[in-house]
Write a protein that holds these residues in place. Structure first.
Motif, PDB file in Angstrom:
ATOM      1  N   ILE A 178      -5.606  15.931   8.707  1.00  0.00           N
ATOM      2  CA  ILE A 178      -4.816  15.179   7.730  1.00  0.00           C
ATOM      3  C   ILE A 178      -3.436  14.973   8.329  1.00  0.00           C
ATOM      4  O   ILE A 178      -2.708  15.925   8.604  1.00  0.00           O
ATOM      5  N   ASN A 179      -3.092  13.719   8.576  1.00  0.00           N
ATOM      6  CA  ASN A 179      -1.807  13.366   9.178  1.00  0.00           C
ATOM      7  C   ASN A 179      -1.226  12.240   8.329  1.00  0.00           C
ATOM      8  O   ASN A 179      -1.477  11.068   8.572  1.00  0.00           O
ATOM      9  N   GLN A 180      -0.450  12.592   7.333  1.00  0.00           N
ATOM     10  CA  GLN A 180      -0.083  11.655   6.277  1.00  0.00           C
ATOM     11  C   GLN A 180       1.431  11.461   6.217  1.00  0.00           C
ATOM     12  O   GLN A 180       2.190  12.425   6.189  1.00  0.00           O
ATOM     13  N   PHE A 181       1.836  10.196   6.160  1.00  0.00           N
ATOM     14  CA  PHE A 181       3.237   9.822   6.018  1.00  0.00           C
ATOM     15  C   PHE A 181       3.457   9.255   4.609  1.00  0.00           C
ATOM     16  O   PHE A 181       2.611   8.514   4.101  1.00  0.00           O
ATOM     17  N   GLY A 182       4.581   9.588   4.030  1.00  0.00           N
ATOM     18  CA  GLY A 182       4.850   9.118   2.681  1.00  0.00           C
ATOM     19  C   GLY A 182       6.267   8.614   2.516  1.00  0.00           C
ATOM     20  O   GLY A 182       7.206   9.071   3.189  1.00  0.00           O
ATOM     21  N   PHE A 183       6.411   7.651   1.605  1.00  0.00           N
ATOM     22  CA  PHE A 183       7.724   7.105   1.252  1.00  0.00           C
ATOM     23  C   PHE A 183       7.748   6.887  -0.248  1.00  0.00           C
ATOM     24  O   PHE A 183       6.781   6.382  -0.834  1.00  0.00           O
ATOM     25  N   ARG A 184       8.835   7.267  -0.886  1.00  0.00           N
ATOM     26  CA  ARG A 184       8.970   7.119  -2.332  1.00  0.00           C
ATOM     27  C   ARG A 184      10.422   6.787  -2.650  1.00  0.00           C
ATOM     28  O   ARG A 184      11.343   7.347  -2.050  1.00  0.00           O
ATOM     29  N   THR A 185      10.613   5.893  -3.609  1.00  0.00           N
ATOM     30  CA  THR A 185      11.978   5.528  -3.968  1.00  0.00           C
ATOM     31  C   THR A 185      12.043   5.082  -5.422  1.00  0.00           C
ATOM     32  O   THR A 185      11.064   4.585  -5.978  1.00  0.00           O
ATOM     33  N   THR A 186      13.170   5.306  -6.025  1.00  0.00           N
ATOM     34  CA  THR A 186      13.550   4.665  -7.283  1.00  0.00           C
ATOM     35  C   THR A 186      15.013   4.288  -7.165  1.00  0.00           C
ATOM     36  O   THR A 186      15.833   5.083  -6.697  1.00  0.00           O
ATOM     37  N   TRP A 187      15.327   3.058  -7.590  1.00  0.00           N
ATOM     38  CA  TRP A 187      16.682   2.561  -7.351  1.00  0.00           C
ATOM     39  C   TRP A 187      17.005   1.464  -8.368  1.00  0.00           C
ATOM     40  O   TRP A 187      16.156   0.631  -8.675  1.00  0.00           O
ATOM     41  N   PRO A 188      18.230   1.472  -8.904  1.00  0.00           N
ATOM     42  CA  PRO A 188      18.632   0.362  -9.783  1.00  0.00           C
ATOM     43  C   PRO A 188      18.849  -0.900  -8.969  1.00  0.00           C
ATOM     44  O   PRO A 188      19.556  -0.881  -7.956  1.00  0.00           O
ATOM     45  N   ILE A 189      18.223  -1.989  -9.392  1.00  0.00           N
ATOM     46  CA  ILE A 189      18.379  -3.254  -8.669  1.00  0.00           C
ATOM     47  C   ILE A 189      19.245  -4.234  -9.448  1.00  0.00           C
ATOM     48  O   ILE A 189      19.628  -5.270  -8.921  1.00  0.00           O
ATOM     49  N   ALA A 190      19.526  -3.934 -10.695  1.00  0.00           N
ATOM     50  CA  ALA A 190      20.449  -4.716 -11.532  1.00  0.00           C
ATOM     51  C   ALA A 190      20.778  -3.849 -12.732  1.00  0.00           C
ATOM     52  O   ALA A 190      20.287  -2.727 -12.857  1.00  0.00           O
ATOM     53  N   ASN A 202       6.002   3.759  -4.156  1.00  0.00           N
ATOM     54  CA  ASN A 202       5.373   4.814  -3.368  1.00  0.00           C
ATOM     55  C   ASN A 202       4.522   4.169  -2.285  1.00  0.00           C
ATOM     56  O   ASN A 202       3.882   3.135  -2.513  1.00  0.00           O
ATOM     57  N   TYR A 203       4.503   4.807  -1.119  1.00  0.00           N
ATOM     58  CA  TYR A 203       3.625   4.332  -0.042  1.00  0.00           C
ATOM     59  C   TYR A 203       3.200   5.533   0.795  1.00  0.00           C
ATOM     60  O   TYR A 203       4.046   6.288   1.281  1.00  0.00           O
ATOM     61  N   TYR A 204       1.893   5.711   0.921  1.00  0.00           N
ATOM     62  CA  TYR A 204       1.351   6.820   1.706  1.00  0.00           C
ATOM     63  C   TYR A 204       0.347   6.270   2.712  1.00  0.00           C
ATOM     64  O   TYR A 204      -0.530   5.463   2.356  1.00  0.00           O
ATOM     65  N   TYR A 205       0.479   6.736   3.956  1.00  0.00           N
ATOM     66  CA  TYR A 205      -0.306   6.202   5.068  1.00  0.00           C
ATOM     67  C   TYR A 205      -0.965   7.342   5.831  1.00  0.00           C
ATOM     68  O   TYR A 205      -0.328   8.365   6.115  1.00  0.00           O
ATOM     69  N   ASP A 206      -2.257   7.177   6.130  1.00  0.00           N
ATOM     70  CA  ASP A 206      -3.016   8.149   6.909  1.00  0.00           C
ATOM     71  C   ASP A 206      -2.928   7.766   8.384  1.00  0.00           C
ATOM     72  O   ASP A 206      -3.546   6.790   8.818  1.00  0.00           O
ATOM     73  N   GLU A 263      -2.274   4.988  -0.431  1.00  0.00           N
ATOM     74  CA  GLU A 263      -1.843   4.456  -1.721  1.00  0.00           C
ATOM     75  C   GLU A 263      -0.602   3.607  -1.542  1.00  0.00           C
ATOM     76  O   GLU A 263       0.283   3.918  -0.747  1.00  0.00           O
ATOM     77  N   SER A 264      -0.543   2.516  -2.309  1.00  0.00           N
ATOM     78  CA  SER A 264       0.658   1.694  -2.442  1.00  0.00           C
ATOM     79  C   SER A 264       0.927   1.526  -3.925  1.00  0.00           C
ATOM     80  O   SER A 264       0.024   1.154  -4.683  1.00  0.00           O
ATOM     81  N   TYR A 265       2.144   1.796  -4.321  1.00  0.00           N
ATOM     82  CA  TYR A 265       2.505   1.687  -5.738  1.00  0.00           C
ATOM     83  C   TYR A 265       3.910   1.112  -5.830  1.00  0.00           C
ATOM     84  O   TYR A 265       4.812   1.524  -5.099  1.00  0.00           O
TER      85      TYR A 265
END
Length: 773
Positions: free
Chosen positions: A661-673, A681-685, A693-695
């Motif tokens: 299992i070699n998994q990279f992940g990115f997650r964010t929440t941010w005000p855009i206005a 969310n983005y997770y890559y094997d 997963e892409s969310y």
């Protein structure tokens, strides 16, 4: 691909009432301003006392007929108990016990503020009628208008041709217009007849009858329905019904019609008393037209959770769940479990606690989804623990024993009775500068094993019917605490240094004649290095002659807030450990364990770093690693990067080989206005070179309503083809769009929020470090 439109709504809790005449909503800092400051004291008199209180009047001028009537003009102020009326003109009819008022009129009592053209009030029955009125409920973010407004003698409010909204603006974003609205001040609930919901002054739908909360009190009735459409389920309509059975009993019944599947029914019941609490969930769909089952298409799920705390020292706990098929959680949004859960636990426990001892009885059954081999059942287990601290010369004495009966649903599997006793002598020595603990145990275990005659498993050939195992254990654990003051980048810090060492000795004994009923190998993280067991359960007690060394250091700022913790440790084996599980090469024939490292730190003002690493120093390979980096400059502002690596964790479905299992992940929440947030969310094997997963979600929220648009694409889990530890190479994804709309103040299961969007998808958000900015 699924496209979903959901309409939801929520009720706000009581807001705080300020002296300046504003209603404050803590979560959004919205305000509703009254036309006048508060003119009454809510605690002055009760309603019963107010109805018999005299009417006092102040005005610029007056004309009166003694005992009959009186007319007042100019800045008229009438008061009776805890209600007040301001108007340009007023007339008090004493014989009829009525008050008439008009002209710039304001009415107030502890529950409501009203402006109107005119008013007729009965001072005896304590009711009033106002025309062309606007009202504001005290303590709630609720206001509106009415052609005719009546205040009944029991303080209810009846609106004819009225409106209802929680938006603070004079021109609300949404409002509910109805022929008749009845607001019950005691139940704090509103009944609405012939209602029309309008968005930006545009009607969107019509409801002949509905009830809504004006506070957080519960009431029986339909919750706001949801509507969806998808290529998988077709047209989907959900209409939850809430049943407030009693103050401590309630139930939510949710029928859901899916044109492609059928009718799915979900019920959730809750109960709470001083000694008992629990929840029951039941879900069922008959004749699921999309069921992939080869058997009955009737699908269901059931769960029951219960806990009791009795006054006489007894504690009770039950947790039971079952489903019709392994893929149930993958096909339905169940409240019982999620698609990422691969097992169901069924546990029943009864425990009795006294000052120095306790006993318990437990039954347990675990259903593993998608696995051909279920674990053994515990039917039952009796346990007893006795504690005698400082019973002689500072020595502590503990005695633990358990008697367990292991059975299996498969009659061709083993069954066994295990009796384990474990007396322990401990000599603790603790000071602020450190501690030293010496411990001796004697572990005595008896087995009676029944191997079925029709079993062809070769591992069972070496098992004995009766086994007695006696193992002593000796352990010495010491820790020292050092600290110093230092300055870093001009700021003062306090650093601690906490070295610790442990020696553990358990002699070797061949245990291949014992079956494995509840035992598995434990992970070697930093804290695990100082355990006295290598395996969970009691079926394997590994021999040990080892020395564990570890050190941790922590940094505290001048406010005594921990800013960093780093720990490093390793086990050094003085002799080989030969005990292992069947068919597994987990004997230890090396000089040292993996080097375990852990780091938690606030790297900068808004940066947080957490990581763990288990490094095999003998082979030069990584056994496990995990790292997360957070950037959190404020509320609802987050950027997180993560990486997780575990070698040979799963089996390739095509080749049958172990894969990493070699998994990279990115997650964010941010005000855009303003009032608008993005969550992604983005997770890559990295091993299989595919997205897990892409969310992505965008939410706009105001004081009184919110809208959310989300996109989700993730790998499907399917237990029909293989076990849970098998990974399929095929790309089988589920893609969905969801649009959720919420009107705050119309009653639903919960409000939208950025924090709950972070929990959407397969992977929940985890803060790498608990410190606040």
């Amino acid at each position: 691909m699924r496209y979903q439109l959901a309409v939801a709504c929520c009720c706000l809790p009581f807001a705080a009432w300020s002296q300046e005449g504003q209603v404050l909503v803590p979560d959004t800092q919205c305000t509703i301003t009254l036309p006048v400051p508060m003119m009454v004291d809510p605690n002055a008199t009760t309603d019963e006392q107010a109805s018999s209180a005299p009417v006092t009047v102040r005005a610029d001028s007056s004309q009166a007929i003694a005992g009959v009537s009186a007319k007042f003009q100019g800045d008229v102020k009438l008061r009776q108990g805890n209600r007040a009326i301001n108007a340009d003109n007023a007339e008090v009819l004493q014989l009829e016990q009525r008050v008439l008022a008009n002209g710039d009129l304001v009415y107030q009592d502890p529950q409501v503020t009203i402006t109107a053209e005119d008013l007729t009030a009965d001072t005896d029955k304590y009711n009033a009628t106002l025309s062309q009125a606007k009202y504001w409920l005290h303590g709630q973010q609720v206001h509106g208008d009415a052609k005719k407004l009546q205040i009944t003698d029991d303080n209810n409010i009846v609106l004819q041709g009225g409106s209802f909204t929680t938006c603070p603006a004079e021109v609300p974003d949404w409002e509910l217009k109805a022929d008749k609205i009845i607001i019950d001040s005691n139940e704090e609930w509103g009944e609405i007849y012939s209602a029309q919901v309008r968005l930006f002054d545009t009607p969107v739908f019509y409801v002949p009858y509905m009830t809504v909360p004006v506070s957080d009190k519960r009431k029986t009735g339909f919750l706001f329905p949801s509507f969806s459409t998808s290529t998988k389920n077709g047209v989907d309509v959900k209409a939850p019904f809430y049943w407030n059975i009693a103050p401590n009993f309630d139930m939510t019944i949710t029928p859901q019609v899916m044109s492609s599947r059928g009718v799915w029914l979900a019920t959730e019941g809750r109960y709470l008393t001083e000694q008992h609490a629990g929840m029951v969930n039941l879900e069922y769909i008959g004749n699921d037209r999309l069921s992939s089952l080869t058997g009955s298409p009737d699908r269901y799920a059931y769960s029951w959770e219960h806990s009791s705390r009795l006054d006489n020292g007894w504690r009770l706990h039950a947790d039971y769940a079952t489903i019709s098929d392994d893929n149930y959680f993958n096909d339905f949004d169940s409240a019982i479990s999620a698609s990422t859960d691969n097992q169901l636990s069924r546990v029943g426990e009864a425990s009795y606690f006294q000052e120095n001892w306790n006993l318990g009885i437990k039954v347990q059954d675990i259903k593993v989804l998608g696995d051909d081999q279920d674990p053994f059942q515990v039917m039952p287990q009796l346990s007893y623990q006795y504690r005698m601290p400082a019973f002689y010369q500072g020595l502590d004495f503990n005695f633990d024993t358990e008697l367990t009966n292991f059975t299996h649903q498969d009659n061709s599997q083993l069954s066994a009775i295990r009796w384990h006793m474990e007396p322990t002598l401990t000599l603790p020595y603790q000071t602020p500068a450190g501690s030293l603990t010496t411990e001796m145990k004697l572990m005595q275990t008896f087995y009676q094993q029944d191997v079925p005659s029709n079993n062809s498993e070769p591992l069972y050939d070496d098992l004995d019917q009766f086994v007695s195992r006696t193992l002593p254990q000796f352990r010495v654990h010491g820790q020292a605490n050092f600290e110093r003051q230092l300055t870093f980048s001009g700021s003062p810090y306090r650093q601690t240094l906490e070295p610790q060492a442990q020696y553990l000795f358990i002699p070797h004994q061949d245990q291949s004649d014992i079956g494995v009923y509840d035992t598995a190998q434990l992970q070697d993280d930093y804290n695990g290095l100082f355990r006295d067991r290598r395996f969970s359960g009691l079926d394997r007690i590994a021999d040990a002659n080892q020395l564990t060394l570890g050190v941790a250091t922590r940094f505290f700022d001048d406010n005594n807030q921990e800013k960093m913790r780093f720990a490093l440790g390793q086990i050094f084996y003085l002799s080989d450990s030969e005990v292992s599980l069947p068919n597994e090469s987990n004997q230890i024939q090396q000089s040292s364990s993996a080097l375990a490292m852990e780091l938690d730190m606030q790297a900068a003002e808004h940066w947080f770093l957490a990581g763990s690493l288990q490094l095999d120093t003998n082979a030069g390979t990584t056994n496990k690693s995990e790292v997360t980096l957070d950037y959190r400059p404020g509320n609802n502002k987050l950027v997180q990067f993560s990486h997780r690596y575990v070698p040979e964790l799963a089996i390739d479905e095509e080749t049958g080989e172990f894969i990493d299992i070699n998994q990279f992940g990115f997650r964010t929440t941010w005000p855009i206005a303003k009032d608008t947030y993005f969550v992604g969310n983005y997770y890559y094997d990295g091993n299989l070179n595919r997205t897990v997963e892409s969310y992505a979600g965008v939410q706009w929220e105001s004081c009184c309503w919110a809208v959310r648009l989300t996109y989700d694409r993730h790998l499907n889990t399917n237990y029909s083809d293989s076990g849970f530890t098998t990974i399929s190479q095929r790309d089988d994804y589920d893609t969905s769009w969801s649009l959720t709309f919420e009107l705050k103040g119309l009653g639903s299961s919960g409000p939208l929020g950025v924090s709950d969007m972070l929990d959407e998808g397969l992977f929940n958000y985890r803060r790498p470090y608990y410190l606040k900015n």
